[in-house]
Design an enzyme around this catalytic site. Sequence first.
Site, PDB file in Angstrom:
ATOM      1  N   LYS A 109       3.569 -11.182  -5.058  1.00  9.97           N
ATOM      2  CA  LYS A 109       4.689 -10.426  -5.627  1.00  9.97           C
ATOM      3  C   LYS A 109       5.748 -11.320  -6.252  1.00  9.97           C
ATOM      4  O   LYS A 109       6.362 -10.952  -7.247  1.00  9.97           O
ATOM      5  CB  LYS A 109       5.329  -9.517  -4.562  1.00  9.97           C
ATOM      6  CG  LYS A 109       4.405  -8.383  -4.168  1.00  9.97           C
ATOM      7  CD  LYS A 109       5.153  -7.184  -3.647  1.00  9.97           C
ATOM      8  CE  LYS A 109       4.199  -6.016  -3.504  1.00  9.97           C
ATOM      9  NZ  LYS A 109       4.698  -4.924  -2.695  1.00  9.97           N
ATOM     10  N   LYS A 192      -7.108  -4.172  -6.017  1.00  9.33           N
ATOM     11  CA  LYS A 192      -6.976  -2.998  -5.146  1.00  9.33           C
ATOM     12  C   LYS A 192      -6.212  -1.874  -5.861  1.00  9.33           C
ATOM     13  O   LYS A 192      -5.388  -2.150  -6.741  1.00  9.33           O
ATOM     14  CB  LYS A 192      -6.332  -3.370  -3.804  1.00  9.33           C
ATOM     15  CG  LYS A 192      -4.869  -3.652  -3.877  1.00  9.33           C
ATOM     16  CD  LYS A 192      -4.234  -3.750  -2.494  1.00  9.33           C
ATOM     17  CE  LYS A 192      -2.745  -3.975  -2.702  1.00  9.33           C
ATOM     18  NZ  LYS A 192      -1.929  -4.148  -1.564  1.00  9.33           N
ATOM     19  N   LYS A 195       0.152   1.147  -6.205  1.00 10.09           N
ATOM     20  CA  LYS A 195       1.235   1.854  -6.898  1.00 10.09           C
ATOM     21  C   LYS A 195       1.797   1.017  -8.021  1.00 10.09           C
ATOM     22  O   LYS A 195       2.374   1.535  -8.973  1.00 10.09           O
ATOM     23  CB  LYS A 195       2.413   2.065  -5.920  1.00 10.09           C
ATOM     24  CG  LYS A 195       2.135   2.978  -4.787  1.00 10.09           C
ATOM     25  CD  LYS A 195       3.336   3.011  -3.828  1.00 10.09           C
ATOM     26  CE  LYS A 195       2.891   2.618  -2.439  1.00 10.09           C
ATOM     27  NZ  LYS A 195       3.782   2.928  -1.359  1.00 10.09           N
TER      28      LYS A 195
HETATM   29  P1  TYM Z   1       2.081   0.245   1.575  1.00  7.07           P
HETATM   30  O1  TYM Z   1       3.218   1.169   1.355  1.00  7.07           O
HETATM   31  O2  TYM Z   1       1.728  -0.721   0.483  1.00  7.07           O
HETATM   32  O3  TYM Z   1       0.778   1.052   1.921  1.00  7.07           O
HETATM   33  C1  TYM Z   1       0.762   2.018   2.955  1.00  7.07           C
HETATM   34  C2  TYM Z   1      -0.578   1.979   3.661  1.00  7.07           C
HETATM   35  O4  TYM Z   1      -1.636   2.200   2.716  1.00  7.07           O
HETATM   36  C3  TYM Z   1      -2.594   1.147   2.817  1.00  7.07           C
HETATM   37  N1  TYM Z   1      -3.160   0.881   1.487  1.00  7.07           N
HETATM   38  C4  TYM Z   1      -4.463   0.836   1.208  1.00  7.07           C
HETATM   39  N2  TYM Z   1      -5.547   1.018   1.987  1.00  7.07           N
HETATM   40  C5  TYM Z   1      -6.761   0.941   1.383  1.00  7.07           C
HETATM   41  N3  TYM Z   1      -6.921   0.687   0.054  1.00  7.07           N
HETATM   42  C6  TYM Z   1      -5.853   0.494  -0.764  1.00  7.07           C
HETATM   43  N4  TYM Z   1      -6.016   0.268  -2.066  1.00  7.07           N
HETATM   44  C7  TYM Z   1      -4.551   0.577  -0.190  1.00  7.07           C
HETATM   45  N5  TYM Z   1      -3.298   0.455  -0.691  1.00  7.07           N
HETATM   46  C8  TYM Z   1      -2.454   0.644   0.345  1.00  7.07           C
HETATM   47  C9  TYM Z   1      -1.787  -0.051   3.330  1.00  7.07           C
HETATM   48  O5  TYM Z   1      -2.626  -1.020   3.935  1.00  7.07           O
HETATM   49  C10 TYM Z   1      -0.844   0.606   4.301  1.00  7.07           C
HETATM   50  O6  TYM Z   1      -1.472   0.798   5.559  1.00  7.07           O
HETATM   51  N6  TYM Z   1       4.199  -3.227   4.459  1.00  7.07           N
HETATM   52  C11 TYM Z   1       3.595  -1.898   4.468  1.00  7.07           C
HETATM   53  C12 TYM Z   1       4.518  -0.822   5.009  1.00  7.07           C
HETATM   54  C13 TYM Z   1       5.077  -1.103   6.346  1.00  7.07           C
HETATM   55  C14 TYM Z   1       4.383  -1.049   7.589  1.00  7.07           C
HETATM   56  C15 TYM Z   1       5.345  -1.360   8.583  1.00  7.07           C
HETATM   57  C16 TYM Z   1       3.067  -0.753   7.947  1.00  7.07           C
HETATM   58  C17 TYM Z   1       6.368  -1.435   6.601  1.00  7.07           C
HETATM   59  N7  TYM Z   1       6.517  -1.597   7.956  1.00  7.07           N
HETATM   60  C18 TYM Z   1       5.007  -1.419   9.940  1.00  7.07           C
HETATM   61  C19 TYM Z   1       2.728  -0.807   9.300  1.00  7.07           C
HETATM   62  C20 TYM Z   1       3.685  -1.120  10.283  1.00  7.07           C
HETATM   63  C21 TYM Z   1       3.236  -1.544   3.044  1.00  7.07           C
HETATM   64  O7  TYM Z   1       3.817  -2.037   2.108  1.00  7.07           O
HETATM   65  O8  TYM Z   1       2.299  -0.558   2.929  1.00  7.07           O
END
Ligand code: TYM
Length: 329
Positions: A109, A192, A195
Amino acid sequence: MRILSGIQTTGNLHLGNYLGAIKQWVAMQDQGECLFFLADLHSLTGSMTPAERASTTIEMAATLLAAGIDERSIMFNQARVPAHSELCWILQGTARMGWLNRMTQWKDKAGKNRDGAPVGLFTYPVLQAADILAYKATHVPVGEDQKQHLELTRDIAEKFNTDYGVDLFPLPEPLISKAAPRIMSLRDGGAKMSKSDPSDMSRINLIDSDDLIAQKFRKARTDPDPLPDSFDALAERAEARNLVTIYAALADVTPQAVVDQFAGQGFGAFKPALADLAVAKLAPIRDRLTRLLDDRAAVGAELAKGAARATEMAAPTLRAAQQAVGLQI
Ligand code: TYM
């Protein structure tokens, strides 16, 4: 089991979020105490207007409800529970620069312009550790891309316990979806689904219309060969493998069962079948979401209710962490 997970409020939810994370969350609601939250503090590391941030949080919360998160779970937005920020600051004394420097998400990022990146993008995983440790969560269902942040959370928990001679934080286990650990872009099997991809055609959003879902699958990149009779034979065909994985995860069958059904057929036959299946699974979620968004205040009230419960749950752990480090609060 205390199950916790979060999602960044940076835009619409897509099929990767749904299959990699949210579908698991919904299914786990009977397996333990569940907390699911909208990571709005984390969204400060990206660029959004305040109005967008506020409305996205409500829309994403409504999407979780539409997908099946219900009163068995505690759902809230992170900013309403100050323990996340407070514990984050304490844990910044434990986390090490070198650990954060190794985070691939930070490297991706920040890119080449590290000096111009917000500090929060660098310390982002410490806030994520605080999110998890504030509730002493034992299990964290996430997609594969979050595995490294979970390992860091375990390192922070372990070092804190050792440095202060306490047994405060359990080491949380990541639960990576077996069916859909990493859903890939529809335009590039090597990236992947995300968003932040500038092309909307690369992802299926949970708010897409039936026609748009069908159009995106029709235009998805593939190859000219028919599907083989073994899933393993797709190892070198990333786009084809991804579409079969999506079909399997949506249908709750194994990828091998999908190729058993479609062996010898080309994408001219497979893509419409996949589009029909996706529409059948996603349209009810989108329709519920549309209805929920008729009353945004009610969604906001759900979040406030969840935040009150979460605040109570996090309080003893925050207090114990403050005491462990010698802060007299
Ligand atoms: P985020 O918002 O990017 O994504 C949310 C969840 O979706 C999963 N994910 C995917 N799984 C499979 N294939 C994909 N292409 C894909 N894109 C996204 C992510 O692995 C995630 O589980 N840092 C985290 C948010 C967060 C969090 C936490 C998660 C903040 N605090 C504490 C767990 C525990 C994030 O940016 O996810």
